[in-house]
Design a protein around this motif. Structure first.
Motif, PDB file in Angstrom:
ATOM      1  N   CYS A 170      -7.149  -4.915  -2.769  1.00  0.00           N
ATOM      2  CA  CYS A 170      -7.005  -3.885  -1.738  1.00  0.00           C
ATOM      3  C   CYS A 170      -7.889  -2.670  -2.053  1.00  0.00           C
ATOM      4  CB  CYS A 170      -5.548  -3.451  -1.619  1.00  0.00           C
ATOM      5  SG  CYS A 170      -5.292  -2.227  -0.328  1.00  0.00           S
ATOM      6  N   HIS A 217      -1.303  -6.852  -6.024  1.00  0.00           N
ATOM      7  CA  HIS A 217      -1.933  -6.470  -4.758  1.00  0.00           C
ATOM      8  C   HIS A 217      -3.217  -5.656  -5.001  1.00  0.00           C
ATOM      9  CE1 HIS A 217      -2.379  -4.311  -0.918  1.00  0.00           C
ATOM     10  NE2 HIS A 217      -2.340  -3.205  -1.645  1.00  0.00           N
ATOM     11  N   CYS A 221       0.819  -1.213   0.000  1.00  0.00           N
ATOM     12  CA  CYS A 221       0.000   0.000   0.000  1.00  0.00           C
ATOM     13  C   CYS A 221       0.857   1.270   0.000  1.00  0.00           C
ATOM     14  CB  CYS A 221      -0.918   0.011   1.225  1.00  0.00           C
ATOM     15  SG  CYS A 221      -2.118  -1.316   1.223  1.00  0.00           S
ATOM     16  N   CYS A 231      -6.109   0.796  -1.624  1.00  0.00           N
ATOM     17  CA  CYS A 231      -5.282   1.273  -2.734  1.00  0.00           C
ATOM     18  C   CYS A 231      -6.154   1.696  -3.925  1.00  0.00           C
ATOM     19  CB  CYS A 231      -4.297   0.193  -3.177  1.00  0.00           C
ATOM     20  SG  CYS A 231      -2.875   0.062  -2.092  1.00  0.00           S
TER      21      CYS A 231
HETATM   22 ZN   LIG Z   1      -3.111  -1.644  -0.671  1.00  0.00          ZN
END
Ligand SMILES: [Zn+2]
Length: 135
Positions: free
Chosen positions: A31, A27, A5, A34
Motif C-alpha cells: 500500500c 498490508h 489504511c 500507507c
Molecule cells: Zn494502506
C-alpha cells in the motif's frame, strides 16, 4: 483506501493490538498510500523534536549558572578522607586470607592518602582564611 489504511496512525504510535498490527504489517508493503503516510508521520515527529543546543553553548550557560564558590572546594578534604577509609575497609574485607599483609598495605595506603588529604586540607585552610579576610 482499505480498512487497514485506517490504522496507519495507530500503527505509527505503536497503539495497535498484536493481531491488528500483524494485519497492518502484512498490508503495508502493498500500500503506497500507507507508506507515504508513515513517512509523513515520521518526518512530522522528527520536526517536532527540538534540536539539541550546541555543546559549547551548554557549557557556557552551565559555567555561568554555577557560582564558582569556594564552597565547591570544601568537600574535597572530606571526600579524600572518606575515600581513604572506604578503601582501607575494602582492602581488609577483600583479602581475609592475607589479613596481616593487608593491614600493612592498607596502613601504607592510608598514610599515602592521608598526606594527600592533608595537602588538600591545608590548601583548603588557606582558602578559608582568604575567604574570611574578605569579610
Ligand atoms: Zn494502506
Amino acid at each position: 483506501m482499505k480498512k487497514e489504511c485506517e490504522n496507519v496512525t495507530l500503527y505509527f504510535y505503536g497503539e495497535l493490538e498484536a493481531q491488528e498490527k500483524a494485519l497492518f504489517q502484512a498490508h503495508l508493503p502493498h500500500c503506497p498510500l500507507c507508506q507515504k503516510e508513515l513517512a509523513f508521520l515520521a518526518k512530522t515527529q522528527e520536526a517536532l523534536v527540538p534540536p539539541a543546543a550546541p555543546p559549547a553553548l551548554v557549557e557556557a550557560v552551565l559555567a555561568q549558572a554555577k557560582p564558582v564558590s569556594f564552597w565547591r572546594k570544601f568537600y574535597k578534604p572530606a571526600l579524600g578522607l572518606a575515600t581513604a577509609m572506604a578503601a582501607g575497609v575494602c582492602l581488609l574485607v577483600l583479602s581475609p586470607n592475607k589479613a596481616q599483609q593487608s593491614v600493612t598495605e592498607s596502613a601504607n595506603w592510608l598514610a599515602y592518602v592521608s598526606v594527600e588529604a592533608d595537602e588538600e586540607y591545608n590548601s583548603f585552610l588557606q582558602e578559608f582564611e582568604t575567604f574570611e579576610n574578605e569579610f
